[in-house]
Design an enzyme around this catalytic site. Structure first.
Site, mmCIF file in Angstrom:
data_model
loop_
_atom_site.group_PDB
_atom_site.id
_atom_site.type_symbol
_atom_site.label_atom_id
_atom_site.label_comp_id
_atom_site.label_asym_id
_atom_site.label_seq_id
_atom_site.Cartn_x
_atom_site.Cartn_y
_atom_site.Cartn_z
ATOM 1 N N SER A 128 0.828 -1.204 0.000
ATOM 2 C CA SER A 128 0.000 0.000 0.000
ATOM 3 C C SER A 128 0.861 1.252 0.000
ATOM 4 C CB SER A 128 -0.905 0.010 1.242
ATOM 5 O OG SER A 128 -1.507 1.267 1.434
ATOM 6 N N TYR A 153 -2.518 0.068 9.983
ATOM 7 C CA TYR A 153 -2.666 -0.558 8.661
ATOM 8 C C TYR A 153 -1.358 -0.447 7.885
ATOM 9 C CZ TYR A 153 -3.988 -1.047 3.754
ATOM 10 O OH TYR A 153 -4.032 -1.412 2.430
#
Length: 331
Positions: A128, A153
């Site tokens: 990501s 995350y």
């Protein structure tokens, strides 16, 4: 090829599965279809995959459960893995950190173990742009440091990259990590801004806009993302077996996969207003903890190595999403 795809009922996983089936590959899909968002959307995506070809086998299970994963895959042959399954969402990681450790750390380690013991020819996995944290050097380059995550995350995704680095070094497994930027388009996720804004604009409800609208994102259309994932899948990094300064020449590649444009959020809202045919009511909100003001992908490496070339601008992609949203909801 026979390709194992995790997160097959997810946004990118479903679109990728359809593309692989369309070109003649067989796909083994895995997804636990959890209720992070409405599972009926995941079921609808699976129905679309089944329309794309008859070489699709689906297993509903949690890939972080090694026993269930091993049992489901026993006796099944696959040549490559595209590991897209994960617990997504920056803001939700503040509320439920255990879900991220379970899925993104334990689950990723399980998939690496499957790749290792099956001697898989290549595993592509989802990272990501969040790994760049508060990086203020633009555009984000894969050569930039990524050791200051600002959300759990992001920390789990960076940990996935480090785990993959060690497996590539120890076991010479060809691995490719793709740092996804903001992906949008038909069949997208209901927890993302494009969906939330469209839903609320059409309903005449206020939309939450953070940091006084001073937000920029590298928005990448789903078709461009899928073409990049397929290109990565077809080009495993080479292991030349030579020892280089600082370590060995590991078969592990990392790429940004984005649109190489940083669009201001207010411009996207304007395009949504045009496509929806009504003005948005703005609910101004402060900056969210764990969020960043700007993302912008340097895609030189993936262009050079894989020929990746995104073609869809937000001027085209945003209306396409709104058209799909209206159709899906019968509006």
């Amino acid at each position: 090829m026979n390709v194992l795809v995790t997160g097959a009922a997810g946004f990118i996983g479903a679109a990728l599965s359809q593309a692989l089936l369309a070109r003649g590959d067989a796909v083994i899909g895995i997804d636990n279809c959890n209720d992070y968002y409405d599972p009926s959307l995941k079921r609808a995506r699976l129905a679309e995959i089944e329309k794309a070809g008859d070489k699709f086998a689906f297993h509903e299970l949690d890939f972080a459960d090694m026993g269930a994963l091993t049992a489901a895959l026993e006796g099944q042959r696959f040549d490559a893995i595209v590991h897209l399954g994960a617990q997504a969402g920056v803001r939700y990681s503040l509320e439920n950190p255990a879900a991220y450790i379970h899925s993104n750390i334990v689950g990723h380690a399980n998939m690496l173990e499957i790749a290792r013991h099956r001697e898989i020819g290549h595993m592509v996995y989802a990272s990501s742009s969040s790994v760049y944290g508060g990086n203020d050097t633009l555009p984000f380059s894969v050569d930039d440091r990524a050791d200051h995550p600002v959300s759990l995350y992001a920390a789990t995704k960076r940990a996935d990259e480090m785990l993959s680095e060690s497996y590539a070094h120890l076991y010479r497994i060809p691995l490719t990590g793709l740092r996804f930027f903001t992906v949008y388009g038909p069949w997208g996720r209901p927890d993302m801004a494009m969906w939330i804004f469209t839903q609320r604009i059409l309903a005449g409800e206020p939309i939450p806009v953070f940091n006084k609208g001073e937000m920029w994102r590298d928005f990448t259309y789903i078709d461009d993302i899928v073409s990049g994932v397929v290109a990565a899948l077809d080009a495993p990094p080479k292991d030349d077996g030579l020892v280089k300064a600082g370590g060995s020449a590991k078969p592990h590649a990392l790429y940004n996969i984005g649109n190489h444009r940083s669009e201001k959020l207010m411009r996207v809202i304007g395009l949504l207003e045009d496509a929806c045919g009504r003005k948005a009511q703005i609910d101004w909100q402060p900056m969210q903890k764990g969020d960043v003001t700007r993302t912008y992908a340097d895609i030189e490496a993936i262009q050079r190595d894989l020929g990746y070339a995104p073609t869809t601008s937000i001027d085209d992609g945003v209306p396409r999403f709104v058209d799909w949203y209206r159709s899906y909801h019968g509006l």
